[in-house]
Design an enzyme around this catalytic site. Structure first.
Site, short mmCIF file in Angstrom:
data_model
loop_
_atom_site.label_atom_id
_atom_site.label_comp_id
_atom_site.label_asym_id
_atom_site.label_seq_id
_atom_site.Cartn_x
_atom_site.Cartn_y
_atom_site.Cartn_z
N HIS A 256 0.58 -1.03 0.15
CA HIS A 256 -0.27 -0.02 -0.05
C HIS A 256 1.15 1.11 -0.23
CE1 HIS A 256 -3.68 -2.29 1.19
NE2 HIS A 256 -3.51 -2.45 0.38
N HIS A 387 -4.94 -5.01 -10.86
CA HIS A 387 -3.12 -4.79 -10.65
C HIS A 387 -2.10 -4.67 -11.54
CE1 HIS A 387 -3.97 -3.27 -6.27
NE2 HIS A 387 -4.45 -4.43 -5.97
#
Length: 414
Positions: A256, A387
Site C-alpha cells: 500500500h 493490478h
C-alpha cells in the site's frame, strides 16, 4: 534472444500481456457480473459474484477499450466486457430497496452479503468514471449514482474521510475506519474528477492523502497505519490474532505504501497548485517500502506485511504488490528523472516475469510463498486482473483517466 535480457517489459510483451489479461477477465463473465476464478480459470462457486471484482473488470475493460485501436477486435471485446460489468452493477448487484451495492451475490443472483462497504463502492465509482471516459453505455448513469451514494452514505465531511461499512439499510455502522478503502476512494475520486471536469474531486483526494500520508505515515516512519477507531485513532494491534486477513491484515503493508507513492503523484498532477510535500512523501514511502520489504528473508520478492519493528509477519509474495511496485517505480522515474527508479522497475519486472507471469494459463499467479512457489495462504485462485493491467499500462505510458503525471522535464524536477 530473450527480450528480458535488455528490456524486461518491452512494448510488444506488455501489449500481449494486457490482451491476455482481458481474455482472462472474459472467462469470468457471468450473468450477474464477474465470477471469482480459480487457478485454471473456472469460477469458484463458493465465492459467487463480488462487486469489487465486477467493478474492477469493468474498469479494466473500459481502460483497454480506451487504449485499443478502434478497429481492433480486442478493443471491441474489451468495450463489451466493460458494458457487461456496468450493466450488472446497475442491475444485479445494486440494492433495489435501500440503494448502494451488495458486497456479494451467490451464482444464482441471490444476495449473499448484503453489507455496504466503502471498499466495494470505491470500485463502483471507479468503474463508472473509467467507463464514462471510454463512452461505455450506462457508465455516466452509474458514475452519477455511485457518486451520490458515496456522498450521502460514506463521506464524512467533518473528518474529510469516509466511513467504512454499514448494514443493508444503512442503520448500523461498523465502528472501524480503514486506510485501504480510503486509498481506493482517492483513486476513484481522481478518475471521477477526470470524467466530470469537477476539481472538487481532486481536492477531496488531497484531503484524504494529507491525513493518511502527511500525518499518519509521516508520523510512523513513513509506514502507514491501516486500522483506526471510529474517531480515527490508530489501532496498531488490530488483527494481531488474524494477521493474514485478506483485506485487514495486521501490521503495515508495504504494497500500500508503493500504491500510495504513485497516487500522490497523480494527486499532484490533478491540482492546479499542489502542495510541495506530495513528491517528497511519495519518495519516502517508496524508499521505506522497498528497503524494508524487498528480499528481506533471503529470496527475491516483497514480504506482504511487517510488524512495527519491521519484522516480516506474512512472508508470502503477492502479485499485486509487485505490480504496484513496478508502477510506482515507473511513475517516480517519469516524475523525477532519477535513474535509480528505472533500475528498480527493471529489477522488479524481471522478478515478475520469472515468478508471477503464468504464460500457460494467461494470468499472473496471485500468491507465492517465501521461496517463490505457488501458494494460497491469503488468496485462493486468481480473481483479479486490475493490478497487473495497471502495471503493464504504466510500462507503456498509458495513463488511466485522472492518472496523469508531471514530468521531470515539465516540472523542473531533478
Amino acid at each position: 534472444m530473450d527480450p528480458s535480457a535488455d528490456d524486461p517489459a518491452p512494448p510488444e510483451w506488455t501489449r500481449a500481456q494486457r490482451e491476455r489479461l482481458v481474455a482472462w477477465a472474459e472467462r469470468a463473465r457471468h450473468p450477474h457480473g464477474f465470477a471469482w476464478l480459480d487457478d485454471t480459470g473456472r469460477p469458484r462457486a463458493e465465492e459467487g459474484v463480488h462487486t469489487w471484482i465486477t467493478a474492477r473488470a469493468a474498469h479494466v475493460g473500459a481502460l483497454h477499450a480506451l487504449h485499443a485501436d478502434g478497429a481492433d477486435g480486442t478493443g471491441r471485446r474489451a468495450a463489451a466486457l466493460a458494458e457487461h460489468g456496468v450493466a450488472r452493477l446497475r442491475e444485479s448487484l445494486r440494492d433495489p430497496v435501500h440503494g448502494g451495492w451488495f458486497s456479494r451475490l451467490d451464482l444464482d443472483g441471490t444476495p449473499a452479503d448484503t453489507g455496504k462497504a466503502a471498499y466495494q463502492h470505491a470500485f463502483v465509482l471507479l468503474a463508472g468514471a473509467t467507463g464514462t471516459a471510454a463512452g461505455i453505455p450506462g457508465a455516466a448513469a452509474l458514475l452519477a449514482d455511485a457518486a451520490a451514494v458515496v456522498d450521502s452514505r460514506f463521506w464524512d465531511e467533518s473528518a474529510g474521510r469516509a466511513a467504512e461499512a454499514f448494514d443493508r439499510d444503512w442503520t448500523g455502522a461498523e465502528p472501524y475506519r480503514g486506510a485501504n478503502s480510503n486509498m481506493h476512494l482517492v483513486e476513484a475520486f481522481l478518475a471521477a474528477g477526470a470524467a466530470t471536469g469537477e476539481p472538487a474531486w481532486a481536492r477531496r483526494a488531497l484531503g484524504v492523502a494529507a491525513f493518511l500520508i502527511g500525518e499518519q505515515a509521516a508520523g510512523h516512519g513513513h509506514r502507514l497505519p491501516e486500522h483506526y477507531t471510529a474517531d480515527w485513532a490508530v489501532l496498531p494491534e488490530y488483527n494481531r490474532d488474524r494477521p493474514a486477513d485478506p483485506f485487514r491484515p495486521y501490521g503495515w503493508t508495504p504494497g500500500h505504501s508503493l500504491e500510495w507513492a504513485r497516487l500522490l503523484l497523480h494527486v499532484e498532477a490533478a491540482l492546479a497548485d499542489p502542495p510541495e510535500w506530495l513528491l517528497p512523501a511519495a519518495e519516502a514511502l517508496f524508499a521505506t517500502a522497498a528497503r524494508e520489504s524487498w528480499a528481506r528473508d533471503g529470496a527475491d520478492g516483497f514480504c506482504y506485511t511487517l510488524d512495527w519493528s519491521n519484522r516480516p509477519v506474512i512472508r508470502a509474495r503477492m502479485h499485486w504488490v509487485a505490480a504496484e511496485a513496478v508502477a510506482a517505480a515507473t511513475a517516480l522515474h517519469r516524475r523525477t528523472g532519477a535513474p535509480g527508479y528505472a533500475g528498480h522497475a527493471d529489477r522488479w519486472w524481471r522478478y515478475v516475469r520469472a515468478h508471477l507471469v503464468d504464460d500457460a494459463a494467461g494470468n499472473w499467479r496471485h500468491e507465492l510463498d517465501a521461496g517463490n512457489r505457488p501458494a494460497a495462504t491469503v488468496w485462493a485462485g486468481r480473481p483479479d486482473v486490475y493490478h497487473a493491467y495497471t502495471a503493464l499500462a504504466f510500462a507503456e505510458g498509458l495513463a488511466a483517466p485522472g492518472f496523469a503525471l508531471r514530468t521531470a522535464e515539465g516540472s523542473g524536477a531533478r
